[in-house]
Design a protein around this motif. Structure first.
Motif, short mmCIF file in Angstrom:
data_model
loop_
_atom_site.label_atom_id
_atom_site.label_comp_id
_atom_site.label_asym_id
_atom_site.label_seq_id
_atom_site.Cartn_x
_atom_site.Cartn_y
_atom_site.Cartn_z
N ILE A 200 0.73 -1.21 0.15
CA ILE A 200 -0.17 0.04 -0.09
C ILE A 200 0.74 1.12 0.02
CG2 ILE A 200 -1.67 1.24 1.31
CD1 ILE A 200 -2.90 -1.25 -0.06
N GLU A 201 2.05 1.18 0.85
CA GLU A 201 2.74 2.43 0.99
C GLU A 201 3.54 2.67 -0.43
OE1 GLU A 201 5.12 1.58 4.38
OE2 GLU A 201 3.80 2.16 5.61
N ARG A 202 4.09 1.49 -1.18
CA ARG A 202 4.60 1.51 -2.45
C ARG A 202 3.70 2.38 -3.53
NH1 ARG A 202 6.66 -4.07 -4.44
NH2 ARG A 202 6.74 -3.01 -6.29
N ILE A 203 2.30 1.79 -3.43
CA ILE A 203 1.39 2.38 -4.19
C ILE A 203 1.08 3.95 -3.90
CG2 ILE A 203 -1.28 2.22 -4.71
CD1 ILE A 203 -1.06 -0.76 -4.42
N GLU A 204 0.92 4.23 -2.54
CA GLU A 204 0.90 5.67 -2.29
C GLU A 204 1.85 6.45 -2.69
OE1 GLU A 204 -1.76 5.05 1.53
OE2 GLU A 204 0.38 5.12 1.81
N ARG A 205 3.16 6.21 -2.97
CA ARG A 205 4.46 6.68 -3.20
C ARG A 205 4.25 7.04 -4.87
NH1 ARG A 205 7.10 3.92 0.46
NH2 ARG A 205 7.86 2.21 -1.21
N LEU A 206 4.12 5.78 -5.41
CA LEU A 206 3.65 5.97 -6.96
C LEU A 206 2.72 6.88 -7.35
CD1 LEU A 206 4.50 2.31 -7.64
CD2 LEU A 206 5.78 4.11 -8.11
N GLU A 207 1.45 6.95 -6.46
CA GLU A 207 0.45 7.80 -6.87
C GLU A 207 1.02 9.21 -6.90
OE1 GLU A 207 -2.51 7.54 -7.98
OE2 GLU A 207 -2.54 5.32 -8.10
N GLU A 208 1.84 9.46 -5.80
CA GLU A 208 2.23 10.84 -5.49
C GLU A 208 3.07 11.29 -6.58
OE1 GLU A 208 4.29 11.03 -1.87
OE2 GLU A 208 2.49 10.43 -0.72
N GLU A 209 3.91 10.13 -7.28
CA GLU A 209 5.12 10.54 -8.42
C GLU A 209 4.23 10.76 -9.40
OE1 GLU A 209 8.06 7.59 -8.74
OE2 GLU A 209 8.40 7.61 -6.77
N LYS A 210 3.09 9.88 -9.73
CA LYS A 210 2.20 10.17 -11.05
C LYS A 210 1.57 11.29 -11.04
CE LYS A 210 -1.64 7.69 -11.13
NZ LYS A 210 -2.68 6.59 -11.31
#
Length: 80
Positions: A15-25
């Motif tokens: 979940i934390e990885r997804i959240e970081r990727l969403e921020e990058e996106k």
């Protein structure tokens, strides 16, 4: 119960990885928006630029088919 803890830790990390990727996106989307704003300020038509970007993403044969169909519809409607 140890498996439950491992699964929970693994899930949290995913979940934390997804959240970081969403921020990058979002950051990248903001950068793209800024480039379009810069282009508009320089007098370019951003609607046309977006269309060109979409076309460049297409494979050549798909683009040719779409162009041919568009031309057929334009002729049928007397738009040429």
């Amino acid at each position: 119960m140890a498996e439950g803890n491992v699964a929970a830790d693994e899930l949290r990390l995913l979940i934390e990885r997804i959240e970081r990727l969403e921020e990058e996106k979002k950051a990248i989307a903001d950068d793209v928006k800024d480039v379009y704003l810069e282009a508009k300020a320089r007098g370019y038509d951003t609607k046309t630029m977006r269309a060109i970007v979409r076309l460049r993403k297409m494979e050549n044969h798909v683009r040719q088919e779409a162009d041919a169909l568009l031309e057929t519809y334009r002729q049928a409607l007397g738009l040429d």
